[in-house]
Design an enzyme around this catalytic site. Structure first.
Site, PDB file in Angstrom:
ATOM      1  N   VAL A 140       7.013  20.844 -13.074  1.00  0.00           N
ATOM      2  CA  VAL A 140       5.915  21.733 -13.449  1.00  0.00           C
ATOM      3  C   VAL A 140       6.378  22.808 -14.428  1.00  0.00           C
ATOM      4  O   VAL A 140       5.586  23.308 -15.225  1.00  0.00           O
ATOM      5  CB  VAL A 140       5.272  22.364 -12.193  1.00  0.00           C
ATOM      6  CG1 VAL A 140       6.187  23.374 -11.550  1.00  0.00           C
ATOM      7  CG2 VAL A 140       3.929  22.981 -12.525  1.00  0.00           C
ATOM      8  N   ALA A 190       7.531  19.466  -3.812  1.00  0.00           N
ATOM      9  CA  ALA A 190       8.205  18.272  -4.327  1.00  0.00           C
ATOM     10  C   ALA A 190       9.586  18.675  -4.814  1.00  0.00           C
ATOM     11  O   ALA A 190       9.731  19.616  -5.594  1.00  0.00           O
ATOM     12  CB  ALA A 190       7.405  17.652  -5.470  1.00  0.00           C
ATOM     13  N   ALA A 198      13.074  23.362  -6.256  1.00  0.00           N
ATOM     14  CA  ALA A 198      11.805  22.633  -6.269  1.00  0.00           C
ATOM     15  C   ALA A 198      11.457  22.212  -7.684  1.00  0.00           C
ATOM     16  O   ALA A 198      11.784  22.904  -8.648  1.00  0.00           O
ATOM     17  CB  ALA A 198      10.677  23.487  -5.699  1.00  0.00           C
ATOM     18  N   ASP A 199      10.795  21.076  -7.788  1.00  0.00           N
ATOM     19  CA  ASP A 199      10.222  20.655  -9.060  1.00  0.00           C
ATOM     20  C   ASP A 199       8.749  21.023  -9.145  1.00  0.00           C
ATOM     21  O   ASP A 199       8.206  21.162 -10.234  1.00  0.00           O
ATOM     22  CB  ASP A 199      10.398  19.150  -9.244  1.00  0.00           C
ATOM     23  CG  ASP A 199      11.796  18.803  -9.710  1.00  0.00           C
ATOM     24  OD1 ASP A 199      11.952  18.524 -10.905  1.00  0.00           O
ATOM     25  OD2 ASP A 199      12.726  18.832  -8.891  1.00  0.00           O
ATOM     26  N   ARG A 200       8.120  21.168  -7.981  1.00  0.00           N
ATOM     27  CA  ARG A 200       6.718  21.604  -7.957  1.00  0.00           C
ATOM     28  C   ARG A 200       6.379  22.117  -6.562  1.00  0.00           C
ATOM     29  O   ARG A 200       6.674  21.457  -5.569  1.00  0.00           O
ATOM     30  CB  ARG A 200       5.785  20.447  -8.343  1.00  0.00           C
ATOM     31  CG  ARG A 200       4.321  20.861  -8.525  1.00  0.00           C
ATOM     32  CD  ARG A 200       3.472  19.654  -8.933  1.00  0.00           C
ATOM     33  NE  ARG A 200       3.863  19.118 -10.233  1.00  0.00           N
ATOM     34  CZ  ARG A 200       3.178  19.281 -11.354  1.00  0.00           C
ATOM     35  NH1 ARG A 200       2.055  19.989 -11.349  1.00  0.00           N
ATOM     36  NH2 ARG A 200       3.596  18.734 -12.480  1.00  0.00           N
TER      37      ARG A 200
END
EC number: 5.3.1.23
Length: 393
Positions: free
Chosen positions: A112, A274, A264-266
């Site tokens: 994100v 995620a 975190a990636d999102r």
């Protein structure tokens, strides 16, 4: 660079970095596929080269990906190879930049931070069009945003490191000389513009003499833990211990773990997160053993447009990444790739040849104790299944 210490203690040893600019302003990255055995800087001069570097995992980590995309766009707009310039029409500049940021964003849809960076540019293009700005003004505006995307990351990482360390020490530090913490994947200076997210918290604990040991999972199949986190922690001389992904349960059984700290990636509106594959299983085990589970991510990683993690797109990687492994041949001293499965696994369409290789998993908010951004800490209240992440945006 030398990272500024979050206290009055001695500064850390030099941290590694994943991105740098040469004297001409051209972007270069470390080819992370070759780490930790070989440090090779490769030039990234065009949007196509940035796309390829992200797609092939030569650079990874949501903040670092966003920085690379932005810095490459800035550099390319300054080069003679750019198809648009101050002599172009404003509409041509807006059209080309818009198409290019769409292309760059498609290289890693789960990250994100990349989307947020590209959205900042989209908003600027829309505003520039409304104001009838010249092509030159539009290009300068886009280039400034690109630079800000990179520069802002280090400062907020330092803030998150301090906030996360303070929160965990208050939770678990009573009567202890130092905490034992565990992390997944790689979230340090190689995954960001510097200092790191989850590794930033670990670094802050270490700087305050509040760390006993940092355990880190290998994080197969790409071995971000054993290849990259190990390199960062040894470079910083932080007490650390590598564990195989299958040893998480044993670690919780036999060591008094004080916290799990992940990046975190999102992170979506309800707190579902995620992150790299293996994070969910760590969260399940942490809850079973009453261990605080902390997510550390900048505000740019929070996506309030998605209500739950069920809406997060999960990228699946090629089977070869799970059936092969790259490493140093101890006899020849050369890097090589070897197969670790029988021939045909992951290569055919027979029912017995399949490989399941998602790059990420989603950890429900009900398994997360707190989410940390540069704006503060949002705790999950007892008995609730969501976290008010909007309060720290």
């Amino acid at each position: 660079m030398v990272a500024a210490a979050p206290s009055n203690k001695e500064p850390l040893p030099d941290m590694m970095t994943s991105i740098r600019l040469d004297q001409s302003g051209r972007v270069e990255i470390i080819d992370q596929l070759l780490l930790p055995h070989s440090v090779v800087w490769m030039p990234v001069s065009t949007p196509e080269e940035a796309f390829d570097a992200i797609k092939t995992m030569r650079i990874r980590g949501a903040p670092a990906i966003a920085s690379l995309a932005a810095l490459t766009l800035r550099s390319y707009l300054s080069s003679s190879s750019s198809p648009v310039s101050s002599s172009s029409s404003s509409s041509d500049v807006i059209s080309w930049v818009g198409q290019t940021i769409d292309y760059l964003q498609s290289s890693r849809p789960t990250a994100v931070n990349l989307g947020e960076a590209m959205d900042r540019i989209r908003a600027a293009l829309k505003d520039s069009e409304a104001q009838n700005q010249t092509a030159g003004d539009i290009i300068q505006r886009v280039k400034k945003i690109c630079g800000d995307v990179h520069d802002e990351d280090l400062e907020r990482n330092m803030k998150m490191g301090r906030l996360g360390a303070e929160w965990l020490w208050k939770k678990r530090g009573g009567g202890k000389k130092g905490l034992k913490v565990m992390t997944v994947c790689n979230t340090g200076s190689l995954a960001t513009s510097g200092y790191g997210t989850a590794i930033g918290v670990i670094t802050a604990l270490f700087q305050e003499d509040h760390l006993d040991t940092a355990y880190y999972a290998q994080t197969t199949p790409y071995h971000q833990g054993s290849r990259l986190t190990s390199l960062e922690l040894t470079t910083l001389q932080i007490p650390a211990c590598m564990i195989c992904d299958t040893m998480l349960g044993s670690l919780f059984q036999h060591e008094d773990i004080d916290g799990v700290i992940v990046g975190a990636d999102r992170v979506v509106k309800n707190g579902d997160t995620a992150n790299k594959i293996g994070t969910y299983q760590a969260a399940v085990l942490a809850q079973r053993h009453n261990v605080p589970f902390m997510v550390v991510a900048p505000v740019t990683t929070i996506d309030l447009s998605l209500p739950t993690g069920a809406e997060i797109h999960i990228e699946h990687r090629p089977a070869a990444e799970a059936t092969q492994v790259r490493g140093l041949d101890t006899e020849t001293g050369k890097l090589s790739v070897v197969r670790i499965t029988p021939e045909g696994v992951g290569e055919g369409d027979k029912p017995w040849q399949r490989v399941y290789n998602p790059s990420f998993d989603v950890t429900p908010a009900e398994l997360i104790s707190a989410v940390v951004t540069e704006k503060g800490v949002a705790e999950r209240k007892e008995g609730e299944k969501s976290i008010d992440v909007a309060s720290i945006c």
